[in-house]
Scaffold this motif. Structure first.
Motif, PDB file in Angstrom:
ATOM      1  N   THR A 101       0.815  -1.222   0.000  1.00  0.00           N
ATOM      2  CA  THR A 101       0.000   0.000   0.000  1.00  0.00           C
ATOM      3  C   THR A 101       0.843   1.263   0.000  1.00  0.00           C
ATOM      4  N   ALA A 102       1.893   1.272   0.817  1.00  0.00           N
ATOM      5  CA  ALA A 102       2.735   2.482   0.949  1.00  0.00           C
ATOM      6  C   ALA A 102       3.475   2.798  -0.351  1.00  0.00           C
ATOM      7  N   ALA A 103       3.655   1.789  -1.211  1.00  0.00           N
ATOM      8  CA  ALA A 103       4.411   1.992  -2.452  1.00  0.00           C
ATOM      9  C   ALA A 103       3.519   2.361  -3.632  1.00  0.00           C
ATOM     10  N   ILE A 104       2.207   2.257  -3.480  1.00  0.00           N
ATOM     11  CA  ILE A 104       1.297   2.539  -4.603  1.00  0.00           C
ATOM     12  C   ILE A 104       1.427   4.001  -5.026  1.00  0.00           C
ATOM     13  N   GLY A 105       1.609   4.207  -6.302  1.00  0.00           N
ATOM     14  CA  GLY A 105       1.768   5.560  -6.832  1.00  0.00           C
ATOM     15  C   GLY A 105       3.199   6.031  -6.919  1.00  0.00           C
ATOM     16  N   SER A 106       4.149   5.163  -6.536  1.00  0.00           N
ATOM     17  CA  SER A 106       5.566   5.569  -6.535  1.00  0.00           C
ATOM     18  C   SER A 106       6.347   4.995  -7.712  1.00  0.00           C
ATOM     19  N   ASP A 107       5.645   4.378  -8.660  1.00  0.00           N
ATOM     20  CA  ASP A 107       6.307   3.677  -9.766  1.00  0.00           C
ATOM     21  C   ASP A 107       7.219   2.576  -9.250  1.00  0.00           C
ATOM     22  N   ALA A 108       6.736   1.851  -8.276  1.00  0.00           N
ATOM     23  CA  ALA A 108       7.510   0.762  -7.687  1.00  0.00           C
ATOM     24  C   ALA A 108       7.688  -0.367  -8.699  1.00  0.00           C
ATOM     25  N   PHE A 109       8.630  -1.252  -8.401  1.00  0.00           N
ATOM     26  CA  PHE A 109       8.900  -2.390  -9.273  1.00  0.00           C
ATOM     27  C   PHE A 109       7.624  -3.202  -9.490  1.00  0.00           C
ATOM     28  N   GLN A 110       7.287  -3.445 -10.735  1.00  0.00           N
ATOM     29  CA  GLN A 110       6.108  -4.200 -11.143  1.00  0.00           C
ATOM     30  C   GLN A 110       4.812  -3.589 -10.618  1.00  0.00           C
ATOM     31  N   GLU A 111       4.776  -2.266 -10.545  1.00  0.00           N
ATOM     32  CA  GLU A 111       3.526  -1.605 -10.180  1.00  0.00           C
ATOM     33  C   GLU A 111       2.792  -1.159 -11.441  1.00  0.00           C
ATOM     34  N   VAL A 112       1.529  -1.534 -11.553  1.00  0.00           N
ATOM     35  CA  VAL A 112       0.636  -1.075 -12.616  1.00  0.00           C
ATOM     36  C   VAL A 112      -0.714  -0.775 -11.974  1.00  0.00           C
ATOM     37  N   ASP A 113      -1.355   0.276 -12.424  1.00  0.00           N
ATOM     38  CA  ASP A 113      -2.692   0.614 -11.928  1.00  0.00           C
ATOM     39  C   ASP A 113      -3.690  -0.371 -12.545  1.00  0.00           C
ATOM     40  N   VAL A 114      -3.791  -1.531 -11.926  1.00  0.00           N
ATOM     41  CA  VAL A 114      -4.640  -2.592 -12.474  1.00  0.00           C
ATOM     42  C   VAL A 114      -6.115  -2.219 -12.355  1.00  0.00           C
ATOM     43  N   LEU A 115      -6.459  -1.511 -11.324  1.00  0.00           N
ATOM     44  CA  LEU A 115      -7.841  -1.047 -11.195  1.00  0.00           C
ATOM     45  C   LEU A 115      -8.219  -0.193 -12.406  1.00  0.00           C
ATOM     46  N   GLY A 116      -7.371   0.769 -12.750  1.00  0.00           N
ATOM     47  CA  GLY A 116      -7.643   1.630 -13.890  1.00  0.00           C
ATOM     48  C   GLY A 116      -7.647   0.874 -15.197  1.00  0.00           C
ATOM     49  N   VAL A 117      -6.685  -0.036 -15.354  1.00  0.00           N
ATOM     50  CA  VAL A 117      -6.584  -0.810 -16.596  1.00  0.00           C
ATOM     51  C   VAL A 117      -7.828  -1.666 -16.812  1.00  0.00           C
ATOM     52  N   SER A 118      -8.381  -2.197 -15.733  1.00  0.00           N
ATOM     53  CA  SER A 118      -9.439  -3.205 -15.848  1.00  0.00           C
ATOM     54  C   SER A 118     -10.853  -2.643 -15.869  1.00  0.00           C
ATOM     55  N   LEU A 119     -11.027  -1.366 -15.625  1.00  0.00           N
ATOM     56  CA  LEU A 119     -12.383  -0.825 -15.463  1.00  0.00           C
ATOM     57  C   LEU A 119     -13.277  -1.080 -16.678  1.00  0.00           C
ATOM     58  N   ALA A 120     -12.720  -0.978 -17.867  1.00  0.00           N
ATOM     59  CA  ALA A 120     -13.544  -1.117 -19.071  1.00  0.00           C
ATOM     60  C   ALA A 120     -13.833  -2.567 -19.441  1.00  0.00           C
ATOM     61  N   ILE A 121     -13.164  -3.517 -18.795  1.00  0.00           N
ATOM     62  CA  ILE A 121     -13.308  -4.918 -19.207  1.00  0.00           C
ATOM     63  C   ILE A 121     -13.784  -5.811 -18.067  1.00  0.00           C
ATOM     64  N   THR A 122     -14.317  -5.218 -17.005  1.00  0.00           N
ATOM     65  CA  THR A 122     -14.859  -6.000 -15.902  1.00  0.00           C
ATOM     66  C   THR A 122     -16.269  -5.540 -15.584  1.00  0.00           C
TER      67      THR A 122
END
Length: 548
Positions: A101-122
């Motif tokens: 949680t603390a690393a979200i939004g920091s461009d951490a290793f293997q971080e992708v905004d999966v919530l944003g990516v998936s909104l249109a296909i779920t």
């Protein structure tokens, strides 16, 4: 317990016995919780295949399909299979790991905004932000995926929440919203049925989603109404039904398309007037009034207006329709079209003829066998020339049209139905999309059968290039294919190659009777096309039956 342990316990409580996935850093606590758990995990060799295996599992059983992937590329590799589930209304639960949680939004290793990516296909997506919310979110996610019009739901769980100590909280669902049939609409529909002289039932995938095959067949047997089916609905109409016209649309049978174009009433049962079905929408069933039955109000009137709409579960709406006997002169006309436009299998050449091959497979395989199709010419030949007694026995990527679907879907089916005959029918293009899953078959000793119909081409695209692009065959020639039988042998899978029509019957017997996994590689003429075809912009009665 930890959040990861809670997830596994909740899945078990909801009857989930099998999951598919691929581990990685951000989902490691969940994989640790799987160790020795009652939920069995099947390791696929690509996350997309995990999603397709879960889809095969649920489509062939009606049970919830579940897949796991780690953060970043693991989650994005799931995107295609989630989109496939969304297009075909498949209940799928996708669990992805996320960076802490603390690393979200920091461009951490293997971080992708999966919530944003998936909104249109779920159907719905969640990012778990607090450990105390995890239990409720997971229970709600399972409910959303499986209720109403089903669909995929993604839950993205940060690694620290997987490790956190949590308590189980039962989620108290509000009473399910079940749309109630409008009796005024029922009265309109029954009046239309009474007045109709040339009705046709247009059957869609909603019959499978509602598990309403018995209600459909009761309606058809009472009315004797001719029936046409979408690709996803094949098997909903039992193959011995006298007035089953098979698939309609771009590659539908001539009798099916002609009947719809002539009918004066179209009873749409759980279908959505997809563009591959309708052709030129303004000319589709232009003489017909429409009764539309669907659980999703958004589908009614979206593409064609309906004179009567029954928005409810098909279990509730179908029995409310009255059953006037269909006009005998219409049925006589339908029968004459079925005879006139029956499929022919007396291919004059010496090469393997795919329609005959698939028809022979249909006649030889067990009636409870399951066919998992990839996408391309072979997919349409299966739809045209094979018969199914349940939509659970014909799995094909419908709305998304995803190459690479067939092999991992068959793995999911075989896991779910270990004693049944399961085969993937693929093309030489599609099989290469997820060929790595031969390793999953070997690892789990799954007796999946594989039929590769090989024309050394991307056949469907080549056919369009031939017909509409002046035979400019750009990037559709696959003459450098590997030896598929030799490739399968590396994974311990036996098989054979056939090139002549005279070899088909024996090869099908060998394939069906083989005890373990088996590959049949059938080489066909590279110029063979799928007929009929409704050209772009044409009405469905303007079918092309050969290249001019």
């Amino acid at each position: 317990m930890t959040g990861a342990e809670l997830l596994i316990e909740l899945l078990a409580k909801h009857g989930v016995k099998d999951v598919f996935g691929y581990p990685g850093g951000a989902i490691m606590p969940i994989y640790d919780a799987l160790y020795g758990a009652p939920v069995k995990h099947y390791l696929t060799r690509h996350e997309q295949a995990a999603g397709f295996s879960a889809i095969g599992y649920t489509r062939s059983t009606g049970k919830l399909g579940v897949c796991f992937a780690t953060s970043g590329p693991g989650a994005t590799n799931l995107v295609t299979s989630i989109a496939d589930a969304m297009m075909d209304s498949i209940p799928l639960l996708a669990i992805t790991g996320q960076v802490p949680t603390a690393a979200i939004g920091s461009d951490a290793f293997q971080e992708v905004d999966v919530l944003g990516v998936s909104l249109a296909i779920t159907k719905h997506s969640y990012l778990v932000e607090r450990a105390e919310d995890l239990a409720e979110i997971l229970q709600e996610a399972i409910h959303v995926a499986t209720s109403g019009r089903p669909g995929p739901v993604l839950v993205d769980i940060p690694k620290d929440i997987q490790l956190a100590q949590v308590n189980f909280k039962p989620w108290l669902a509000a009473e399910d919203y079940q749309p109630e049939v409008d009796l005024n609409e029922v009265a309109k529909a029954n009046e239309l049925l009474k007045e109709a002289k040339m009705p046709v039932a247009y059957v869609g995938g909603g019959v499978h989603a509602a598990d309403a095959q018995d209600k459909l067949m009761a309606f058809l047997n009472e009315t004797r109404m001719p029936a046409v089916s979408t690709l996803k609905a094949l098997g909903s109409v039992l193959p011995d039904y006298e007035y089953d016209l098979g698939m309609l649309g771009m590659h539908g049978g001539q009798a099916a398309n002609l009947a719809v174009q002539k009918c004066d009433l179209l009873v749409c049962i759980g279908a959505r007037f997809d563009d591959r079905v309708t052709g030129n929408l303004s000319k589709f069933a232009s003489n017909a009034k429409i009764i539309h039955l669907d659980i999703d109000a958004a589908e009614v009137g979206k593409r064609k207006p309906a004179e009567a709409s029954l928005i409810a579960d098909l279990h509730d709406s179908l029995p409310l329709l009255t059953h006037p006997q269909t006009n005998e002169s219409w049925l006589t006309h339908i029968k004459s079209m079925m005879v006139k436009h029956a499929w022919r299998y007396d291919y004059p050449g010496e090469k393997v003829f795919a329609p005959y091959l698939l028809n022979k497979l249909s006649q030889t395989m067990p009636s409870n066998g399951v066919v998992c199709c990839d996408v391309g010419q072979h997919q349409m030949w299966v739809a045209q020339h094979m018969k199914f007694n349940s939509p659970k026995n014909h799995l094909s990527s419908g709305g998304a049209g995803t190459m690479g679907f067939g092999l991992p879907a068959a793995i999911g089916v075989q896991v779910a139905r270990p004693d049944d005959f399961v085969i993937t029918v693929s093309g030489d293009g599609s099989i290469m999309m997820n060929i790595q899953e031969l390793a999953t078959i070997r690892r789990n000793n799954l007796p999946v059968k594989i039929l590769v119909i090989d024309n050394q081409r991307l056949g469907m695209v080549r056919q369009w290039q031939q017909m509409f692009f002046e035979e400019r065959y750009s990037e559709t020639i696959l003459s450098d294919n590997p030896d598929f039988v030799a490739l399968a042998a590396v994974f311990g899978i036996k098989g054979q190659t056939i090139t002549k029509a005279s070899e088909v019957d024996d090869a099908i017997q060998t394939l069906v009777n083989s005890k373990g996994p088996y590959i049949l590689h059938a080489c066909i003429d590279e110029q063979e096309n799928v007929w009929p075809l409704v050209p772009p912009g044409a009405a469905n009665d303007q079918m092309v039956t050969e290249v001019k």
